[in-house]
Scaffold this active site. Sequence first.
Site, PDB file in Angstrom:
ATOM      1  CG  PHE A 141      -2.161   1.282   1.208  1.00  0.00           C
ATOM      2  CD1 PHE A 141      -3.113   1.057   0.253  1.00  0.00           C
ATOM      3  CD2 PHE A 141      -1.726   2.450   1.515  1.00  0.00           C
ATOM      4  CE1 PHE A 141      -3.977   2.174   0.147  1.00  0.00           C
ATOM      5  CE2 PHE A 141      -2.305   3.359   1.951  1.00  0.00           C
ATOM      6  CZ  PHE A 141      -3.605   3.450   0.453  1.00  0.00           C
ATOM      7  CG  ASP A 226       5.565   3.515   1.604  1.00  0.00           C
ATOM      8  OD1 ASP A 226       6.036   5.238   2.263  1.00  0.00           O
ATOM      9  OD2 ASP A 226       5.229   3.786   0.675  1.00  0.00           O
ATOM     10  CE  LYS A 255       0.136   6.824   6.558  1.00  0.00           C
ATOM     11  NZ  LYS A 255      -1.221   7.033   6.913  1.00  0.00           N
TER      12      LYS A 255
HETATM   13  C1  PLP Z   1       2.859   3.399   3.054  1.00  0.00           C
HETATM   14  C2  PLP Z   1       2.329   3.950   2.937  1.00  0.00           C
HETATM   15  N1  PLP Z   1       2.848   4.555   1.905  1.00  0.00           N
HETATM   16  C3  PLP Z   1       2.019   5.968   1.446  1.00  0.00           C
HETATM   17  C4  PLP Z   1       0.790   5.678   1.812  1.00  0.00           C
HETATM   18  C5  PLP Z   1      -0.495   7.512   1.109  1.00  0.00           C
HETATM   19  O1  PLP Z   1       0.009   8.409   2.138  1.00  0.00           O
HETATM   20  P1  PLP Z   1      -1.244   8.853   1.770  1.00  0.00           P
HETATM   21  O2  PLP Z   1      -2.483   8.646   2.785  1.00  0.00           O
HETATM   22  O3  PLP Z   1      -0.795  10.515   2.647  1.00  0.00           O
HETATM   23  O4  PLP Z   1      -1.096   9.729   0.627  1.00  0.00           O
HETATM   24  C6  PLP Z   1       0.337   5.379   3.091  1.00  0.00           C
HETATM   25  C7  PLP Z   1      -0.700   5.748   3.775  1.00  0.00           C
HETATM   26  O5  PLP Z   1      -1.681   5.338   4.425  1.00  0.00           O
HETATM   27  C8  PLP Z   1       1.128   4.600   3.449  1.00  0.00           C
HETATM   28  O6  PLP Z   1       0.523   3.685   4.768  1.00  0.00           O
END
Ligand code: PLP
Length: 397
Positions: A141, A226, A255
């Site tokens: 994700f 990530d 975040k």
């Molecule tokens: C590992 C990871 N990458 C990217 C994202 C996407 O972040 P955003 O919701 O701020 O676009 C998330 C969101 O849960 C995430 O957990």
Amino acid sequence: MSRTEQLRALSEAHSAHNYHPLPIVVAEAEGAWLTDVEGRRYLDMLAAYSAVNFGHRNPRLTEAARRQLDRVTLVSRAFDHDQFGPFTTELAELCGKDMVLPMNSGAEAVESALKTARKWGYEVKGVPAGQANIITFEGNFHGRTTTIVSFSTDAEAKDSYGPYTPGFRTVPYGDAAALRAAMDDDTVGVLVEPIQGEAGVNVPPSGFLRTVRELCTEFGALMMADEIQSGLGRTGTTFAVEHEGVVPDVYILGKALGGGIMPVSAVVADADVLGVFKPGQHGSTFGGNPLACAIGREVIAMLRTGEFQERSRELGAHMHRRLGALPADLVREVRGRGLWAGVELPGRARPVSERLMELGVLAKETHETTLRLAPPLTISRADLDWALDQLEIALKG
Ligand SMILES: Cc1ncc(COP(=O)(O)O)c(C=O)c1O
């Protein structure tokens, strides 16, 4: 109709139904606690999916924001401002890299990292035009943009959004042999969550991240971690890759970088990687704005103390000990690190999160049978114990 029902009805009638929230309406928050519009208090065991690692309205962060609100909040990147250089320098230092590309949401940072890898692949590595491939993992994700859902393996996140962006190869998470087999001379990057959050707090087999690092070095590809959900203290270290002593080429952050106040994200890498961007080739109106930078700087200063990482390690060990002691008929498996757990249940997790809410604890299911626990790292041990007591009651339901 109660105030809660009135407000829920407004939300239902006038917002797209792309979420299935618990039926509470929050009015205020402080630390690890939320108060709803009826004055009921709840312990937050989700922390906005790790965006509120430092607690709601952390006084250091609200003070930094307030100070900046009284100075300047947005100039766009057309002009420099006095928070930008210090923020990028301090964040680069925290990551042990040279350069920062600031964005806003997590998905934007991931998109920016994918563009970085492709551009670096063509201009530095010398991949033939249009041939670059990037490896991703099953269960990933990384956000919700069209390109990112193109390599999602979750039908709910992906279906009906095609045609999809080509150029991605997806292999099983934790499978080093499959990763090696998928890589070739045209691989420009491997995009990996050090722990898969949305998939249910999946920790890869020990040594896997080290293998990803080695294969990226061998094939001349960028290892892109990530750390949007796993980073900034959540697992007991600043970055989750540290558990395997791994240094990626690219950190993707979001975040908690915004302190739970506003969206702040970034791609962090060395100059030979992020140096590929020239004026006009990438950008964002709000990315790196003064307010974001001021909050981000305070987040970095707080992480430098090591206090939050240590809390996550100590309280996390305690939480995992208690979760691990729950009877096998109530809990199938507990995964995670630090103050982060995926609790695998024998049945559906939604009714458990609803019972927990009635008991004054907010946690959310991810997929059908996993309950995710990720309290603010500022939670007290007594509050954590109380939440785990309520969880036991809810599980016995
Ligand atoms: C590992 C990871 N990458 C990217 C994202 C996407 O972040 P955003 O919701 O701020 O676009 C998330 C969101 O849960 C995430 O957990």
